[in-house]
Design a protein around this motif. Structure first.
Motif, PDB file in Angstrom:
ATOM      1  N   GLU A   1       0.841  -1.201   0.000  1.00 53.82           N
ATOM      2  CA  GLU A   1       0.000   0.000   0.000  1.00 53.82           C
ATOM      3  C   GLU A   1       0.878   1.255   0.000  1.00 53.82           C
ATOM      4  N   PRO A   2       0.312   2.413  -0.407  1.00 53.11           N
ATOM      5  CA  PRO A   2       1.100   3.649  -0.389  1.00 53.11           C
ATOM      6  C   PRO A   2       1.702   3.904   0.993  1.00 53.11           C
ATOM      7  N   GLY A   3       2.971   4.336   1.000  1.00 46.86           N
ATOM      8  CA  GLY A   3       3.660   4.568   2.264  1.00 46.86           C
ATOM      9  C   GLY A   3       4.347   5.917   2.292  1.00 46.86           C
ATOM     10  N   ARG A   4       5.197   6.111   3.304  1.00 44.96           N
ATOM     11  CA  ARG A   4       5.906   7.375   3.474  1.00 44.96           C
ATOM     12  C   ARG A   4       7.193   7.393   2.643  1.00 44.96           C
ATOM     13  N   PRO A   5       7.682   8.593   2.325  1.00 44.91           N
ATOM     14  CA  PRO A   5       8.935   8.678   1.555  1.00 44.91           C
ATOM     15  C   PRO A   5      10.101   8.005   2.261  1.00 44.91           C
ATOM     16  N   LEU A   6      10.128   8.090   3.603  1.00 42.42           N
ATOM     17  CA  LEU A   6      11.139   7.409   4.400  1.00 42.42           C
ATOM     18  C   LEU A   6      10.451   6.674   5.546  1.00 42.42           C
ATOM     19  N   ALA A   7      10.931   5.471   5.801  1.00 42.04           N
ATOM     20  CA  ALA A   7      10.418   4.683   6.917  1.00 42.04           C
ATOM     21  C   ALA A   7      11.592   4.287   7.807  1.00 42.04           C
ATOM     22  N   LYS A   8      11.298   3.602   8.894  1.00 43.35           N
ATOM     23  CA  LYS A   8      12.368   3.143   9.779  1.00 43.35           C
ATOM     24  C   LYS A   8      13.326   2.242   9.006  1.00 43.35           C
ATOM     25  N   GLU A   9      14.627   2.477   9.183  1.00 42.95           N
ATOM     26  CA  GLU A   9      15.622   1.693   8.459  1.00 42.95           C
ATOM     27  C   GLU A   9      15.604   0.228   8.921  1.00 42.95           C
ATOM     28  N   ARG A  10      15.534  -0.674   7.942  1.00 43.47           N
ATOM     29  CA  ARG A  10      15.548  -2.105   8.291  1.00 43.47           C
ATOM     30  C   ARG A  10      16.433  -2.936   7.362  1.00 43.47           C
ATOM     31  N   TRP A  11      16.296  -2.753   6.057  1.00 40.99           N
ATOM     32  CA  TRP A  11      16.928  -3.673   5.106  1.00 40.99           C
ATOM     33  C   TRP A  11      18.340  -3.230   4.729  1.00 40.99           C
ATOM     34  N   ALA A  12      19.305  -4.129   4.866  1.00 45.75           N
ATOM     35  CA  ALA A  12      20.653  -3.858   4.350  1.00 45.75           C
ATOM     36  C   ALA A  12      20.653  -3.930   2.836  1.00 45.75           C
ATOM     37  N   GLY A  13      19.758  -4.741   2.307  1.00 38.56           N
ATOM     38  CA  GLY A  13      19.611  -4.882   0.865  1.00 38.56           C
ATOM     39  C   GLY A  13      18.297  -5.578   0.573  1.00 38.56           C
ATOM     40  N   ALA A  14      17.928  -5.610  -0.709  1.00 41.04           N
ATOM     41  CA  ALA A  14      16.685  -6.266  -1.091  1.00 41.04           C
ATOM     42  C   ALA A  14      16.744  -6.671  -2.549  1.00 41.04           C
ATOM     43  N   ILE A  15      15.988  -7.729  -2.864  1.00 36.34           N
ATOM     44  CA  ILE A  15      15.767  -8.130  -4.254  1.00 36.34           C
ATOM     45  C   ILE A  15      14.265  -8.071  -4.481  1.00 36.34           C
ATOM     46  N   ASP A  16      13.850  -7.191  -5.387  1.00 32.18           N
ATOM     47  CA  ASP A  16      12.428  -6.930  -5.600  1.00 32.18           C
ATOM     48  C   ASP A  16      12.001  -7.328  -7.005  1.00 32.18           C
ATOM     49  N   SER A  17      10.971  -8.165  -7.087  1.00 34.96           N
ATOM     50  CA  SER A  17      10.405  -8.544  -8.381  1.00 34.96           C
ATOM     51  C   SER A  17       8.971  -8.063  -8.529  1.00 34.96           C
ATOM     52  N   VAL A  18       8.589  -7.068  -7.717  1.00 34.43           N
ATOM     53  CA  VAL A  18       7.192  -6.638  -7.643  1.00 34.43           C
ATOM     54  C   VAL A  18       6.965  -5.242  -8.210  1.00 34.43           C
ATOM     55  N   GLY A  19       7.850  -4.284  -7.887  1.00 33.43           N
ATOM     56  CA  GLY A  19       7.690  -2.925  -8.382  1.00 33.43           C
ATOM     57  C   GLY A  19       6.626  -2.146  -7.647  1.00 33.43           C
ATOM     58  N   SER A  20       6.211  -1.019  -8.230  1.00 29.02           N
ATOM     59  CA  SER A  20       5.130  -0.165  -7.742  1.00 29.02           C
ATOM     60  C   SER A  20       5.308   0.203  -6.264  1.00 29.02           C
ATOM     61  N   HIS A  21       4.197   0.202  -5.489  1.00 33.24           N
ATOM     62  CA  HIS A  21       4.257   0.640  -4.092  1.00 33.24           C
ATOM     63  C   HIS A  21       5.191  -0.248  -3.264  1.00 33.24           C
ATOM     64  N   THR A  22       5.253  -1.513  -3.628  1.00 33.66           N
ATOM     65  CA  THR A  22       6.131  -2.423  -2.882  1.00 33.66           C
ATOM     66  C   THR A  22       7.574  -1.967  -2.967  1.00 33.66           C
ATOM     67  N   LEU A  23       8.048  -1.693  -4.173  1.00 32.23           N
ATOM     68  CA  LEU A  23       9.424  -1.237  -4.345  1.00 32.23           C
ATOM     69  C   LEU A  23       9.642   0.104  -3.649  1.00 32.23           C
ATOM     70  N   ALA A  24       8.667   0.998  -3.735  1.00 35.74           N
ATOM     71  CA  ALA A  24       8.787   2.297  -3.070  1.00 35.74           C
ATOM     72  C   ALA A  24       8.949   2.124  -1.563  1.00 35.74           C
ATOM     73  N   ASN A  25       8.172   1.233  -0.963  1.00 29.38           N
ATOM     74  CA  ASN A  25       8.256   1.003   0.478  1.00 29.38           C
ATOM     75  C   ASN A  25       9.553   0.298   0.873  1.00 29.38           C
ATOM     76  N   VAL A  26      10.018  -0.584   0.005  1.00 31.72           N
ATOM     77  CA  VAL A  26      11.304  -1.244   0.272  1.00 31.72           C
ATOM     78  C   VAL A  26      12.424  -0.208   0.291  1.00 31.72           C
ATOM     79  N   LEU A  27      12.434   0.676  -0.697  1.00 30.32           N
ATOM     80  CA  LEU A  27      13.444   1.736  -0.736  1.00 30.32           C
ATOM     81  C   LEU A  27      13.372   2.625   0.499  1.00 30.32           C
TER      82      LEU A  27
END
Length: 327
Positions: free
Chosen positions: A204-230
């Motif tokens: 779902e739509p999220g904030r431009p920055l969230a609490k830091e968690r991931w050292a890295g990620a592999i994303d095959s989804v795109g859209s809001h998911t990729l935005a939230n991962v970043l």
């Protein structure tokens, strides 16, 4: 004569069927391959069902992967009897592909078949595993190491996600898997995931920055998911993007890049140079065990591919589908 899945279009209506074709129907190319195994990828399923604009010219034989033996060749690099492998290069989109008993191809698209795998095993890996390996290599090049923290894999139940989990786990990373099918938790943990989260927490739509968690990620989804991962990637982290299951859009901001120094690494597997392909398959041979391939793979006959394509798009297929021409 050879059997092939053939997609054709008449009056804007697509028709797909299993056909027996004469060798004279094969397209141009300097190598003819007797296909032993192919795969059924998400892109192939879109092509077969007509639910995505994958096929560019008609008629078309789908199949973006194949493994087989050279039957005839006018190219110096390959001789009859050579075992070869192909991933991508527009095969199955603009040039007849691997869901057939024969394929005629440009020799520059091929690599020698990796000795670590049988034809069935290499197709169990296919573009999905090869893409996952390229994504892992991108994280490594950007300095993401196992001691830096958790690495997220989205679309975890798909082919790319399954292999990304297995590869990262084998390399010592703590992997978190995001999936819309929580009932598959045992499967994902069996591949090496330390934690499984619901994709709803990212989709779902999220904030431009969230609490830091991931050292890295592999994303095959795109859209809001990729935005939230970043948005939740830690300072200096890297996200390797290789798919668009949720969408092609990226409703994000520059904040993760300019405030946290996050790297977004795009992963293309279709036009990758020869050297990168050979290196990725060499690494796959070092890291993947046969029992992992069996856990991820379902094998079908060529005449089952059309029906299975619908199952794949409906989300009823786990992991990889190998199409064995001998079945």
């Amino acid at each position: 004569m050879f059997k092939a899945i053939l997609i054709d279009k008449h009056d804007d209506s697509q028709r797909v069927s299993l056909e027996t074709l004469d060798d004279s129907r094969l397209p141009e190319g300097d190598v003819t391959v007797r296909v032993e195994c192919s795969t059924l990828n998400y892109k192939d399923a879109l092509a077969i069902t007509g639910k995505g604009p994958v096929v560019r010219t008609f008629p078309m034989v789908p199949g973006i992967d194949l493994a087989g033996t050279v039957e005839s060749s006018t190219a110096e690099a390959y001789q009859p009897g050579d075992a070869v492998l192909l991933n991508g290069w527009g095969v199955g989109e603009t040039h007849w592909g691997g869901l057939a008993e024969k394929a005629r191809l440009d020799s520059r698209w091929l690599i020698p078949h990796p000795s670590a795998f049988s034809a069935r095993q290499s197709m169990a890996i296919g573009t999905a595993g090869y893409t996952a390996m390229l994504a892992v290599m991108a994280l490594e090049r950007q300095g993401v190491t196992p001691d830096q923290g958790e690495v997220l894999v989205t679309g975890a139940n798909g082919g790319v996600g399954s292999y990304a989990i297995a590869l990262l786990s084998r390399l010592g990373y703590r992997v978190v898997a995001s999936t819309g099918r929580p009932e598959e938790t045992d499967y994902l943990e069996g591949l090496g995931a330390r934690e499984v989260i619901d994709r709803k927490t990212l989709s779902e739509p999220g904030r431009p920055l969230a609490k830091e968690r991931w050292a890295g990620a592999i994303d095959s989804v795109g859209s809001h998911t990729l935005a939230n991962v970043l948005a939740a990637t830690r300072y200096g982290g890297t996200v390797a993007a290789c798919g668009l299951a949720q969408g092609m859009d990226l409703p994000s901001s520059v904040a993760p890049f300019i405030l946290r120094g996050v790297t977004l690494a795009g992963i293309d597997s279709v036009m990758r140079p020869y050297e990168d392909r050979v290196e990725a398959w060499r690494r796959l041979g070092e890291l993947l065990a046969p029992e992992q391939l069996d856990a991820i793979t379902r094998t079908i006959a060529l005449d089952e591919a059309i029906d299975t394509a619908g199952e794949l798009l409906a989300g009823r297929v786990r992991g990889r589908v190998v199409v064995d021409m001998a079945r």
